[in-house]
Design a protein around this motif. Structure first.
Motif, short mmCIF file in Angstrom:
data_model
loop_
_atom_site.label_atom_id
_atom_site.label_comp_id
_atom_site.label_asym_id
_atom_site.label_seq_id
_atom_site.Cartn_x
_atom_site.Cartn_y
_atom_site.Cartn_z
N ASP A 73 86.44 73.44 -14.27
CA ASP A 73 87.32 72.71 -15.15
C ASP A 73 87.59 71.30 -14.59
OD1 ASP A 73 90.53 73.60 -16.64
OD2 ASP A 73 89.07 72.05 -17.10
N TYR A 74 87.28 70.29 -15.40
CA TYR A 74 87.43 68.91 -14.90
C TYR A 74 88.88 68.58 -14.52
CZ TYR A 74 82.70 68.00 -16.56
OH TYR A 74 81.35 68.04 -16.75
N VAL A 75 89.81 69.07 -15.37
CA VAL A 75 91.22 68.78 -15.11
C VAL A 75 91.65 69.34 -13.76
CG1 VAL A 75 93.57 69.09 -15.96
CG2 VAL A 75 91.69 68.80 -17.58
N LEU A 76 91.15 70.53 -13.48
CA LEU A 76 91.47 71.18 -12.21
C LEU A 76 90.94 70.37 -11.04
CD1 LEU A 76 92.89 73.86 -11.55
CD2 LEU A 76 90.64 74.83 -11.16
N ILE A 77 89.70 69.89 -11.17
CA ILE A 77 89.10 69.07 -10.11
C ILE A 77 89.94 67.82 -9.88
CG2 ILE A 77 87.09 67.71 -9.43
CD1 ILE A 77 85.34 69.53 -11.01
N ILE A 78 90.34 67.18 -11.00
CA ILE A 78 91.06 65.91 -10.88
C ILE A 78 92.41 66.12 -10.21
CG2 ILE A 78 92.16 64.06 -12.21
CD1 ILE A 78 89.88 64.39 -14.25
N ILE A 79 93.18 67.10 -10.70
CA ILE A 79 94.52 67.31 -10.14
C ILE A 79 94.44 67.74 -8.68
CG2 ILE A 79 96.56 68.80 -10.27
CD1 ILE A 79 96.41 68.64 -13.23
N SER A 80 93.47 68.61 -8.40
CA SER A 80 93.32 69.08 -7.03
C SER A 80 92.98 67.92 -6.09
CB SER A 80 92.24 70.16 -7.00
OG SER A 80 91.66 70.22 -5.73
N ALA A 81 92.07 67.03 -6.53
CA ALA A 81 91.64 65.95 -5.64
C ALA A 81 92.71 64.89 -5.46
CB ALA A 81 90.35 65.32 -6.17
N ILE A 82 93.49 64.63 -6.53
CA ILE A 82 94.48 63.55 -6.41
C ILE A 82 95.73 64.03 -5.67
CG2 ILE A 82 96.01 61.98 -7.67
CD1 ILE A 82 93.96 61.84 -9.85
N PHE A 83 96.26 65.20 -6.06
CA PHE A 83 97.56 65.59 -5.53
C PHE A 83 97.47 66.66 -4.44
CE2 PHE A 83 98.66 64.10 -9.85
CZ PHE A 83 99.47 63.05 -9.45
N VAL A 84 96.81 67.77 -4.74
CA VAL A 84 96.90 68.92 -3.85
C VAL A 84 96.14 68.69 -2.55
CG1 VAL A 84 96.58 71.39 -3.64
CG2 VAL A 84 97.13 70.39 -5.86
N ASN A 85 94.86 68.28 -2.69
CA ASN A 85 94.07 68.01 -1.49
C ASN A 85 93.84 66.52 -1.36
OD1 ASN A 85 93.62 70.72 -0.61
ND2 ASN A 85 92.29 70.96 -2.39
N GLY B 111 103.55 60.56 7.82
CA GLY B 111 103.81 61.99 7.97
C GLY B 111 104.77 62.49 6.92
N LEU B 112 105.83 61.71 6.66
CA LEU B 112 106.81 62.13 5.65
C LEU B 112 106.18 62.11 4.25
CD1 LEU B 112 109.97 60.31 7.00
CD2 LEU B 112 109.36 62.72 7.19
N LEU B 113 105.30 61.12 4.03
CA LEU B 113 104.61 61.04 2.74
C LEU B 113 103.71 62.26 2.56
CD1 LEU B 113 104.48 59.06 0.39
CD2 LEU B 113 102.53 57.97 1.48
N ALA B 114 103.02 62.64 3.66
CA ALA B 114 102.16 63.83 3.61
C ALA B 114 102.98 65.07 3.33
CB ALA B 114 101.39 63.98 4.92
N LEU B 115 104.19 65.11 3.92
CA LEU B 115 105.09 66.23 3.68
C LEU B 115 105.46 66.31 2.20
CD1 LEU B 115 106.31 68.23 5.65
CD2 LEU B 115 108.33 66.81 5.80
N ALA B 116 105.71 65.12 1.60
CA ALA B 116 106.05 65.09 0.19
C ALA B 116 104.88 65.59 -0.66
CB ALA B 116 106.42 63.67 -0.22
N PHE B 117 103.66 65.20 -0.26
CA PHE B 117 102.50 65.63 -1.04
C PHE B 117 102.25 67.13 -0.91
CE2 PHE B 117 99.81 62.47 -3.20
CZ PHE B 117 100.62 61.37 -3.05
N MET B 118 102.74 67.73 0.20
CA MET B 118 102.57 69.17 0.33
C MET B 118 103.32 69.92 -0.76
SD MET B 118 102.76 70.02 4.35
CE MET B 118 103.11 71.73 4.02
N PHE C 83 103.03 69.49 -3.75
CA PHE C 83 102.14 69.73 -4.88
C PHE C 83 101.30 70.99 -4.69
CE2 PHE C 83 102.56 65.04 -5.31
CZ PHE C 83 103.09 65.04 -6.59
N SER C 84 101.34 71.55 -3.48
CA SER C 84 100.34 72.55 -3.13
C SER C 84 100.48 73.88 -3.83
CB SER C 84 100.31 72.78 -1.63
OG SER C 84 101.54 73.37 -1.26
N GLY C 85 101.25 74.04 -4.87
CA GLY C 85 101.19 75.30 -5.60
C GLY C 85 100.50 75.11 -6.94
N ILE C 86 100.23 73.84 -7.29
CA ILE C 86 99.83 73.54 -8.66
C ILE C 86 98.45 74.08 -9.00
CG2 ILE C 86 99.38 71.70 -10.30
CD1 ILE C 86 101.44 70.04 -8.96
#
Lengths: 198, 191
Positions: free
Chosen positions: B2-14, B178-185, B187-190
């Motif tokens: 799924d393209y949407v999944l790839i996009i969201i995963s690459a931008i936010f989650v990973n 580091g704090l920014l990375a913490l904020a991005f974590m 997203f890790s359930g999406i």
């Protein structure tokens, strides 16, 4: 002359440390130091490539035309990276798995290309060897230190040996811990070097 | 896939910088001002997408058929170095204004591990066809841009803050990251 050789070797260890002072090659520093053993493994792999590419660049400096020297250096470095990649795949498969994409990425570690361009292409074989060893050991030291700190805080163990019961601060093993740990180490280094100057 | 999944995963989650630690050097180096961050992102997007297309084709039509996958590292880095040169020359002829904007960032990209990293990750994923690889590369470039722009914005404000002298400059930048990375974590359930 001897004194000079000694300083070529030692300056990479602390004074011009690639990671803490010059901030080169940060991606593997942050990406592979989830434990002390991973950091050490990555450091040794980089040391291997750095020393050998320094040697070959120093030997080949007289017949590499100036205009194509950067691509030539990249090919030399990439060859040694491929060698270490195959060696690690064969002899240390577990480490190879956990370092993953960062092994091929040694090619684009700016430390290695930087030493080839700034030092090995202008200096003798022995000096380049010493420079590669010093810089590589400094890099290995930095990775092992950061890996050890993250492992101690994050999983309450060191080199895989658990020394305390309970859960560590998981955040130090995860991505943010790499940034935080390195930031505080550099801050301490800054503080210490400033005191020395006074 | 799924393209949407790839996009969201690459931008936010990973996120390529904050979760995978690729491209940290430019992330620290050019993030002192927002305008340079935007320029760098443009150049990276450009090269990353083109490089992924070329490396994908080379992997599947040259390296795999001849059984020389161990040459991957050497081939890819040469392709990327070559492409960066090519893009620079073409851009200079075709679109001088774009060259003006991206020009100084292009030579830096050869040693940006994000480009080689994304190329290797894209060919390493067996579910990815050519189209998925391109989407993956573009999404990663956007993720890189997002991290860079956010961080540049934070650093611009950080200059005015009164902090202990040992923390000034690089150390506080790392702690901020580091704090920014913490904020991005977060997203890790999406995906």
């Amino acid at each position: 002359m001897n004194e000079n050789r000694k300083s070529i070797f030692t300056r990479g260890l602390i004074k011009e440390n690639a990671v803490f002072v010059m901030l080169l090659g940060l991606c593997p520093v942050l990406g592979t130091t989830t434990s002390a053993i991973n950091g050490l493994g990555m450091g040794i792999a980089t040391l291997f490539v750095l020393v050998l590419s320094n040697l070959v660049v120093s030997m080949a400096k007289s017949f590499i035309p100036d205009k194509v020297r950067i691509p030539a250096y990249i090919v030399i470095i990439a060859s040694f990276v491929t060698i270490i990649q195959l060696l690690m795949q064969a002899y240390t498969p577990a480490l190879y798995e956990s370092l993953g994409i960062f092994i091929p990425l040694i090619v684009v570690n700016c430390l290695i290309l930087g030493r080839a361009e700034a030092f090995a292409s202008k200096n003798s074989l022995l000096d380049s060897l010493l420079d590669g060893l010093g810089m590589g050991l400094g890099f290995t030291f930095a990775l092992t230190l950061l890996g050890a700190i993250r492992e101690i805080l994050g999983s309450l163990s060191l080199f895989g040996f658990s020394f305390m019961e309970g859960d560590g601060m998981l955040v130090f093993v995860l991505a943010p811990g790499g940034f935080l740990g390195l930031g505080y180490i550099i801050a301490v280094m800054n503080r210490l070097t400033k005191k020395k100057l006074k | 896939m799924d393209y949407v999944l790839i996009i969201i995963s690459a931008i936010f989650v990973n996120n390529i910088v904050l979760a995978k630690f690729l491209g940290v050097c430019p992330f620290m180096g050019v993030s002192t001002r927002l305008s340079t961050a935007v320029g760098m992102t443009g150049a990276v997007t450009f090269v990353m997408v083109i490089a992924t297309v070329f490396t994908y084709l080379i992997q599947n039509y040259v390296l795999v058929p001849y059984g020389i996958e161990f040459m991957q590292t050497i081939t890819f880095i040469l392709v990327i170095a070559f492409l960066v040169q090519l893009v620079e020359i073409v851009l200079k002829k075709v679109s001088p204004p774009l060259y003006q904007a991206l020009g100084i960032y292009l030579p830096l990209i050869t040693t940006n591990c994000a480009v080689l990293g994304v190329a290797i990750l894209a060919v390493g994923n067996r579910d990815f066809g050519l189209m998925e690889s391109v989407v993956f590369a573009a999404a990663n470039a956007i993720g890189f841009g997002l991290a860079l722009a956010t961080f540049a914005g934070l650093r611009e404000h950080m200059e005015l803050a009164d902090i202990p002298s040992g923390m000034k400059g690089i150390p506080i930048a790392f702690v901020t990251a580091g704090l920014l990375a913490l904020a991005f974590m977060g997203f890790s359930g999406i995906a």
